[in-house]
Design a protein around this motif. Sequence first.
Motif, PDB file in Angstrom:
ATOM      1  N   MET A 115      43.178  48.676  12.443  1.00  0.00           N
ATOM      2  CA  MET A 115      44.026  49.104  11.331  1.00  0.00           C
ATOM      3  C   MET A 115      44.071  50.624  11.185  1.00  0.00           C
ATOM      4  O   MET A 115      45.136  51.226  11.010  1.00  0.00           O
ATOM      5  CB  MET A 115      43.525  48.476  10.038  1.00  0.00           C
TER       6      MET A 115
ATOM      7  N   ASP B 161      46.093  52.452  13.864  1.00  0.00           N
ATOM      8  CA  ASP B 161      47.510  52.128  13.728  1.00  0.00           C
ATOM      9  C   ASP B 161      48.115  52.869  12.538  1.00  0.00           C
ATOM     10  O   ASP B 161      49.215  53.423  12.622  1.00  0.00           O
ATOM     11  CB  ASP B 161      47.696  50.623  13.569  1.00  0.00           C
TER      12      ASP B 161
ATOM     13  N   TYR C 192      49.493  43.601   6.973  1.00  0.00           N
ATOM     14  CA  TYR C 192      48.635  43.358   8.132  1.00  0.00           C
ATOM     15  C   TYR C 192      48.021  41.957   8.068  1.00  0.00           C
ATOM     16  O   TYR C 192      47.991  41.236   9.079  1.00  0.00           O
ATOM     17  CB  TYR C 192      47.519  44.397   8.180  1.00  0.00           C
TER      18      TYR C 192
ATOM     19  N   GLN D 224      48.654  38.854  10.752  1.00  0.00           N
ATOM     20  CA  GLN D 224      47.593  38.184  11.495  1.00  0.00           C
ATOM     21  C   GLN D 224      47.654  36.670  11.297  1.00  0.00           C
ATOM     22  O   GLN D 224      47.504  35.899  12.258  1.00  0.00           O
ATOM     23  CB  GLN D 224      46.231  38.712  11.052  1.00  0.00           C
TER      24      GLN D 224
ATOM     25  N   ASP E  62      47.470  46.951  18.196  1.00  0.00           N
ATOM     26  CA  ASP E  62      48.289  46.484  17.079  1.00  0.00           C
ATOM     27  C   ASP E  62      48.623  45.023  17.329  1.00  0.00           C
ATOM     28  O   ASP E  62      48.029  44.384  18.210  1.00  0.00           O
ATOM     29  CB  ASP E  62      49.537  47.353  16.895  1.00  0.00           C
TER      30      ASP E  62
END
Length: 311
Positions: free
Chosen positions: A22, A25, A55, A59, A297
């Motif tokens: 994270m 990115d 995010y 996922q 990513d």
Amino acid sequence: MPRYRRHLPQFEDGLFLAWTGMETDLIFSQGVDLPGFAAYPLLESAEGRARLAHYYRAQIALGRAQGVGVILESPTWLAHRDRGAEIGYAPDRLRDLNRQAIAQMAAIRDEKGDLPTVLSANIGPRRDAYAAEPDMTADEAEAYHAEQIATLAATEVDVISGYTLGSVDEAIGIVRAARRLDLPVVIAFTVETDGRLPTGAPLGQAIAAVDAATAGYAAGYMVNCAHPEHVAPALSDAPWMARLRGIVANASRCSHAELDEAETLDAGDAHDLAAQLAALRARFPHFSVLGGCCGTDMRHMARIAEAARSA
């Protein structure tokens, strides 16, 4: 009661995806300023919370599409006393943000149904993860990390995850602090290009030392923040390998020192990274956690899931 606190599926059959990329990115791809490389200040604003939620939902969507579980990692890697003080956060505010981080993940898990989803409280090193010499005893590490872990114990967290650790003593302290609060804990060591911890300790020796000092309390071990080619020299068919349950890999083949000096993101080759991780899982079928760390990513994560499922 948290869903997985007594039974961690990431160390049973099946594959779980974990992502700890994270920060790189956000900084390099999204242009977000993260003081001190800390992501938890995002919880202070609606925009920041939306970025985190995006995010997590991405996922979960990937896990659902690929038919695998996911481990949501909280943005609390540096949300502890010393590292927080460096960017102006007092202990009371850190406790509040640690709680908020887990609450946000729990809410998103609940809205997305029954996909196997583990809430991991990500805890990082007190100081420099890549230092050649340990700077704390195990007792000092236990006392230090117990503050953050005690806060997290009162949340819906499923597991304490000590990530990017380069010191055996610090790992012992984290495991002891989690054990005192009856929380499952996972330790993810980082290694240099030779497959050894920054202190020079062999990976297998480090795992054995933590187990010996904590009566084998950790649910398991992983390696993160290293390319698969850096991890591979450390792997063998020795008995300690049964305790190693996954790799959360860097996209880049660069050393930690080189990455620290980099001004641009090295995203590597997503297909090659995925192929190497899948090959390691084929060699060690008990590996149940794969994922991406610095430079990765969701593109990398999708390739990793696809390659691992077909291996």
